[in-house]
Design a protein around this motif. Sequence first.
Motif, mmCIF file in Angstrom:
data_model
loop_
_atom_site.group_PDB
_atom_site.id
_atom_site.type_symbol
_atom_site.label_atom_id
_atom_site.label_comp_id
_atom_site.label_asym_id
_atom_site.label_seq_id
_atom_site.Cartn_x
_atom_site.Cartn_y
_atom_site.Cartn_z
ATOM 1 N N VAL A 31 4.285 4.674 -6.282
ATOM 2 C CA VAL A 31 3.856 5.977 -6.858
ATOM 3 C C VAL A 31 2.637 5.758 -7.548
ATOM 4 O O VAL A 31 1.743 6.593 -7.766
ATOM 5 N N GLY A 32 2.670 4.880 -8.500
ATOM 6 C CA GLY A 32 1.477 4.628 -9.318
ATOM 7 C C GLY A 32 0.209 4.281 -8.451
ATOM 8 O O GLY A 32 -0.739 4.560 -8.758
ATOM 9 N N LEU A 33 0.304 3.404 -7.363
ATOM 10 C CA LEU A 33 -0.754 3.099 -6.471
ATOM 11 C C LEU A 33 -1.264 4.465 -5.986
ATOM 12 O O LEU A 33 -2.564 4.392 -5.892
ATOM 13 N N ILE A 34 -0.410 5.361 -5.476
ATOM 14 C CA ILE A 34 -0.738 6.562 -4.790
ATOM 15 C C ILE A 34 -1.552 7.525 -5.612
ATOM 16 O O ILE A 34 -2.394 8.093 -5.235
ATOM 17 N N LEU A 35 -0.863 7.618 -6.861
ATOM 18 C CA LEU A 35 -1.558 8.395 -7.865
ATOM 19 C C LEU A 35 -2.969 7.809 -8.475
ATOM 20 O O LEU A 35 -3.650 8.426 -8.890
ATOM 21 N N MET A 36 -3.242 6.445 -8.223
ATOM 22 C CA MET A 36 -4.351 5.599 -8.430
ATOM 23 C C MET A 36 -5.590 6.146 -7.484
ATOM 24 O O MET A 36 -6.648 6.057 -7.897
ATOM 25 N N PHE A 37 -5.170 6.554 -6.389
ATOM 26 C CA PHE A 37 -6.127 6.716 -5.321
ATOM 27 C C PHE A 37 -7.123 7.959 -5.520
ATOM 28 O O PHE A 37 -8.406 7.712 -5.449
#
Length: 293
Positions: free
Chosen positions: A212-218
Motif C-alpha cells: 500500500v505504501g509503495l502504491i501511494l508513493m507513485f
Amino acid sequence: MLNSWQEGYATKGAILHLPQKSGSNRMAALVACVVAACALIAVVVAGIALTPAASAVDFEAKNLAPCLMHPFGTDWMGRDMLARTLAGLSTSVLLGMAAAVVSSIIAVVLGAAAALGGPKVDVVVNWLIDLMLGIPHIVLLVLISYALGKGFWGVAVGIAITHWPSLARVVRAEILQCRQAPYIQAARALGKGRVSIAVRHMVPFVFPQYVVGLILMFPHAILHEASITFLGFGLPPEQPAIGVILSESMTYLSAGMWWLAVFPGLALIAVVLVFDIAGSSLRALIDPHRSQE
C-alpha cells in the motif's frame, strides 16, 4: 420470552448482515482497484504507442484549438497535444514507478535495520529520517537532479533518494509491533531461528503495508517529476513529458492557446487520482477494519 426471541432474531440478523456488508465493500474495492489498474495500463500502452506521433511536426495544422481531428488541439509546431499528453504521462508513470520501487526498497532495508539492528542503528536511521524530512522536498530533489546532470537518471535517482523516509517509519513501526506479538514469542520459545521467524511471520505481517505504501508513493513521485521538469531541472525538452509540455505552454497562454496547459494538467491530475483510488482500494482489501467503512 418474546423479548428474548426478538433479541436473538436481531442478533442473528446483525450477524448475517455484517458479512454481506463486508463482502459488498470488498467487492467494490476490488472492482475499483482493477479498473484503476486497467486505466493506468491503458495510459502507459497508449503513450508508448503514440510516442512517434507525439513528435510528428505538421506546420499546416499548427495552433489549432480542440476539434474532432485533434481533441486536445495542436501546438505551435502542429504536434497533436493528445498524443504528446499520453506520451508524457507514460514517461512520467514509468519513471515514477521505477523510482518509487527503488525508494521503497531503501525504506524496507532502513526500516528493518532500525527495528532489528539495536538501539544504535535505530538512532542513526531515525536521525537520517529526520534529516531528510527536515529539508524542503523540492529543493533536495532539484539539488540531486542538478548534481547528476538532470535528465532521466538525475530525476530517477533524486526521487528514489528522497521518498523513502515516511515508508521507512511505517516499516519500522510494523516490525516493532510484530516483534511483541504473542505468536512471535511462541515461535522463539519453540526454538525457531531469526531467519525462519522473519520469513514466515514478519514478512507476511509487513508486506501488505509495504504494498500500500509503495502504491501511494507513485503519485508523489509523478508529481515531483513533473514539478522539477517544469522548473527546468528534470527531463530534457526534446523528451515528451508533462513537465516539459506545461513549461513550454506558459509562453503561449497569453496568446489564448489555453488548451496547451489545461488538458495536460487535467490529465496529470486524473492519473494521480487514479493512483490514489488504487491505493485506497488496495488498503481496503488488505485491512479488514477499513473494509467495514
